[in-house]
Motif scaffolding. Structure first.
Motif, PDB file in Angstrom:
ATOM      1  N   LEU A   1      -9.370  16.278  -6.477  1.00 53.29           N
ATOM      2  CA  LEU A   1      -9.182  16.546  -5.061  1.00 53.29           C
ATOM      3  C   LEU A   1      -9.105  15.240  -4.299  1.00 53.29           C
ATOM      4  N   SER A   2      -8.245  15.208  -3.297  1.00 52.80           N
ATOM      5  CA  SER A   2      -8.261  14.061  -2.411  1.00 52.80           C
ATOM      6  C   SER A   2      -9.406  14.271  -1.431  1.00 52.80           C
ATOM      7  N   PRO A   3      -9.909  13.178  -0.818  1.00 51.47           N
ATOM      8  CA  PRO A   3     -10.947  13.349   0.204  1.00 51.47           C
ATOM      9  C   PRO A   3     -10.508  14.340   1.277  1.00 51.47           C
ATOM     10  N   GLU A   4      -9.254  14.257   1.682  1.00 51.00           N
ATOM     11  CA  GLU A   4      -8.790  15.171   2.721  1.00 51.00           C
ATOM     12  C   GLU A   4      -8.749  16.619   2.253  1.00 51.00           C
ATOM     13  N   ASP A   5      -8.386  16.834   0.997  1.00 47.54           N
ATOM     14  CA  ASP A   5      -8.419  18.190   0.443  1.00 47.54           C
ATOM     15  C   ASP A   5      -9.817  18.763   0.626  1.00 47.54           C
TER      16      ASP A   5
ATOM     17  N   LEU B   1      -1.001  10.222  -0.955  1.00 46.44           N
ATOM     18  CA  LEU B   1      -2.380  10.475  -1.380  1.00 46.44           C
ATOM     19  C   LEU B   1      -3.074  11.512  -0.516  1.00 46.44           C
ATOM     20  N   ALA B   2      -2.340  12.150   0.390  1.00 49.84           N
ATOM     21  CA  ALA B   2      -2.979  13.087   1.302  1.00 49.84           C
ATOM     22  C   ALA B   2      -3.655  14.218   0.531  1.00 49.84           C
ATOM     23  N   SER B   3      -2.955  14.733  -0.463  1.00 53.98           N
ATOM     24  CA  SER B   3      -3.525  15.879  -1.167  1.00 53.98           C
ATOM     25  C   SER B   3      -3.232  15.840  -2.649  1.00 53.98           C
ATOM     26  N   GLY B   4      -4.199  16.303  -3.431  1.00 54.27           N
ATOM     27  CA  GLY B   4      -4.003  16.408  -4.867  1.00 54.27           C
ATOM     28  C   GLY B   4      -2.932  17.427  -5.198  1.00 54.27           C
TER      29      GLY B   4
ATOM     30  N   TYR C   1      -7.988   8.892  -6.609  1.00 55.16           N
ATOM     31  CA  TYR C   1      -9.171   9.695  -6.289  1.00 55.16           C
ATOM     32  C   TYR C   1     -10.314   9.360  -7.241  1.00 55.16           C
TER      33      TYR C   1
ATOM     34  N   LYS D   1      -8.780   6.173   2.039  1.00 57.05           N
ATOM     35  CA  LYS D   1      -8.846   7.619   1.892  1.00 57.05           C
ATOM     36  C   LYS D   1     -10.292   8.117   2.002  1.00 57.05           C
ATOM     37  N   LEU D   2     -11.227   7.311   1.530  1.00 56.91           N
ATOM     38  CA  LEU D   2     -12.631   7.741   1.545  1.00 56.91           C
ATOM     39  C   LEU D   2     -13.179   7.875   2.956  1.00 56.91           C
TER      40      LEU D   2
ATOM     41  N   ASP E   1      -4.642  11.331  -9.033  1.00 61.38           N
ATOM     42  CA  ASP E   1      -5.808  11.187  -9.908  1.00 61.38           C
ATOM     43  C   ASP E   1      -6.261   9.740 -10.010  1.00 61.38           C
TER      44      ASP E   1
ATOM     45  N   ALA F   1     -12.244   9.563   5.251  1.00 60.87           N
ATOM     46  CA  ALA F   1     -12.224  10.967   5.673  1.00 60.87           C
ATOM     47  C   ALA F   1     -13.541  11.675   5.387  1.00 60.87           C
ATOM     48  N   LEU F   2     -14.333  11.151   4.449  1.00 58.12           N
ATOM     49  CA  LEU F   2     -15.581  11.830   4.061  1.00 58.12           C
ATOM     50  C   LEU F   2     -16.728  11.583   5.022  1.00 58.12           C
TER      51      LEU F   2
END
Lengths: 363, 258
Positions: A259-263, B80-83, B98, B150-151, B95, B153-154
């Motif tokens: 999963l991406s962080p955004e997912d 890289l927005a979504s897997g 992430y 990307k991180l 992958d 976002a967490l």
């Protein structure tokens, strides 16, 4: 193989380096041998021998008989009239190509008068050395060109791909404009479809500026999956985990198709709406956590107050160690307790320390 | 109906025209969505073809990865927005980044008690490479930076602070404003900074300098050295590269995760 003569290995005056290839083993007929030189004029013709299982690719070089005037070499006589070059480290394709070219051009026939092979035992060492370096440089140049060729092909393909991707971006903008014009007069179905297209391409939703097509079917499914994955770990950890912990846990478990962080964030945002037993909570500091619905952080605050009172005062680190929580979440709990008026802070260079709020309790 | 208001016919006609217009409007959007769906399928197969030829190149060549990412950014695409995105699924870039994100989080957690949640990109790079082991695929500093972006976002405070030609990576939600950042940059040269240094280079008042340094102390990002010659030195453990060429001990790793 008696056609060979000894040589210094450097280029002679009339010689040019056509191609060099490492790792080539020379066979006298079918017998394995070692390193020397043969003038190209001695070659009758050449043929390729493909690689097999456990066997390297080879070039078979058929030779004229040795001339009487030949310089000394490793062997005086041989029963074979051909040698094999065995390419242990590949490179046979290019070598064969260049050798064939030379066989066609037969440049040696136009060379100024020189013996079939002169081992220059004499003077002019400087000259020879310069020529040797030219040979090496040329080899490097060829290698560079080869690498460049590969990279530039990939880059070209990439550029073409990007042109097509850009078309997709333009199309999505145009659709978004249509949606804006219609001012919300677009069906649920169409919205869902549009969002999933955006998700596939990695395009930000131009209508709502939401991150990358959030709230798609995919995220809904993901949210439901998360409940299954996180129930037990949450219970082990007192009902609350930071989103970074969740990210690591889930992805480590998945192993691939991560999963991406955004997912993760987008899926968690749907937990409440889907009435699932987990929820996403964002603290004032911006820290995001997942809690069990049954978890009541405010109640945990009460027990935190007890713990702090028992010890007189605690820092986040101390509290974390006592309770067995991460420092990040320990700090958030103490901050919440402070916000609710149960704790007071002592903020000094020695760190942030929390005390029971005696102003409240002792009126 | 016998009695109709004047213009009722005209209104009725207008309504019909509007309805027809709306219908056409709906059809237009439907058409475009259908078109997008078709183009998407075509793009997917283009990408598949690209992947079959160059997937390895992306995997092995960090410079090519940079070019790829930059081009995506230029046209407004985030691979890289979504897997679940095409890029991730077919090129495997997802992958790669992430997983790197997970490794970065773990390293930062393990070292937080030493450096307060601030680490140089070099140090992070070294530790991540160690963690990945000999046989893993190489990662570049650029790869790390993209994974860190990307991180963010967490919500746990990941940030990137440029200092003296490199970067400091923040992994805790400590508030660092412009003043703090500028002092960190100043400290990068020697690993420490003093009030005099700040006053001389930044032309600040003593009080402003002191406040910033106190904040860094409180957040555990700086250590106070009162035994230094002259005045107090404020050291930044994040900048102690020699100290941290040591491995993360098993003890530290255990303590890092609850």
């Amino acid at each position: 193989m008696d056609r060979f003569v000894w040589t210094s290995g450097l280029l002679e005056i009339n010689e040019t380096l056509v191609i060099q290839q490492r790792g080539v083993r020379i066979y006298d007929g079918e017998e394995k041998e070692c390193c020397m030189a043969i003038p190209l004029s001695q070659i009758v013709f050449i043929e390729e021998q493909a690689a097999g299982i456990g066997k390297s690719a080879k070039i078979v070089v058929h030779l004229h008989p040795a001339p009487a005037s030949k310089e000394p070499g490793p062997f005086q006589s041989s029963k074979n009239s051909y040698i094999k070059l065995s390419f242990k480290e590949h490179g046979q394709i290019e070598f064969y190509r260049r050798l064939s070219e030379e066989m066609t051009q037969r440049r040696w026939e136009n060379m100024p008068v020189s013996q079939s092979l002169q081992t220059n035992r004499g003077p002019q060492p400087g000259r020879i050395r310069a020529v040797g370096i030219v040979g090496i440089e040329r080899k490097l140049e060829e290698k560079r060109k080869e690498t460049d060729k590969n990279i530039s092909e990939a880059f070209e393909d990439l550029s073409k791909l990007m042109v097509k991707a850009k078309e997709m971006v333009e199309l999505s903008k145009s659709i978004a404009n249509k949606i804006k014009e219609k001012q919300g007069d677009i069906t649920e179905d169409e919205t869902i479809r549009f969002k999933s297209y955006l998700l596939s391409m990695g395009i930000a939703n131009p209508v709502t500026r939401e991150t990358y097509g959030s709230g798609t079917q995919y995220h809904m499914q993901l949210a439901k999956q998360l409940v299954g994955i996180l129930q037990a770990p949450l219970e082990e950890r007192g009902g609350i985990m930071s989103l970074t912990e969740v990210y690591c846990l889930v992805n480590r478990a998945r192993g691939m198709e991560l999963l991406s962080p955004e997912d993760l964030v987008n899926a968690c945002k749907m937990l409440e709406a889907l009435k699932l037993p987990l929820r996403l909570r964002v603290f004032d500091s911006g820290v995001m956590v997942i809690e069990l619905q049954s978890h009541k952080e405010e109640e945990m605050v009460a027990s935190a107050l007890e713990t702090v009172s028992e010890k007189g005062s605690l820092t986040s680190e101390e509290f974390a160690k006592l309770v067995g929580m991460s420092v990040l979440l320990a700090k958030e709990r103490l901050l919440l307790a402070e916000k609710m008026g149960h704790l007071c802070r002592d903020d000094s260079v020695e760190g942030l320390r929390f005390y029971p709020n005696l102003f409240m309790t002792q009126s | 109906m016998h009695r109709r208001g004047v213009g009722a016919g005209a209104i009725a006609k207008k309504k019909l025209a509007e309805a027809k217009y709306k219908e056409r409007g709906t059809v237009l959007a439907e058409d475009q969505l259908a078109q997008m769906s078709k183009q998407l399928d075509m793009f997917k197969s283009n990408l598949e073809e690209f992947a079959s030829k160059h997937k390895q190149e992306i995997r092995k060549n960090p410079e090519f990865r940079v070019q790829f990412q930059d081009m995506c950014a230029t046209i407004g695409v985030d691979p890289l927005a979504s897997g679940k995105g095409f890029w991730s699924e077919m090129l495997g870039v997802g992958d790669f980044y992430y997983e790197l994100g997970v490794q970065i989080i773990e390293v930062c957690l393990a070292l937080k008690h030493r450096n307060g949640g601030l680490i140089t990109l070099e140090e992070l790079h070294q530790q991540v490479l160690k963690g990945r082991g000999k046989f893993a695929q190489d990662v570049s500093q650029d790869d790390l930076l993209r994974a860190i972006k990307k991180l963010k976002a967490l919500g746990s405070g990941f940030g990137i602070i440029p200092v003296g030609g490199t970067y400091l990576i923040q992994s805790v939600p400590a508030e660092l404003n412009m003043d703090h950042t500028v002092v960190l940059q100043l400290a990068e040269k020697n690993g420490y900074v003093t009030v005099s240094d700040i006053k001389a280079s930044l032309k600040w008042e003593t009080e402003r300098a002191r406040q910033v340094l106190e904040h860094l102390l409180k957040e555990g990002l700086a250590w106070l050295d009162l035994q230094a010659p002259g005045e107090a030195h404020y050291w930044l453990p994040a900048l102690f590269t020699d100290l941290y060429s040591q491995e993360i001990t098993a003890e530290e790793a255990r303590e890092a995760l609850p």
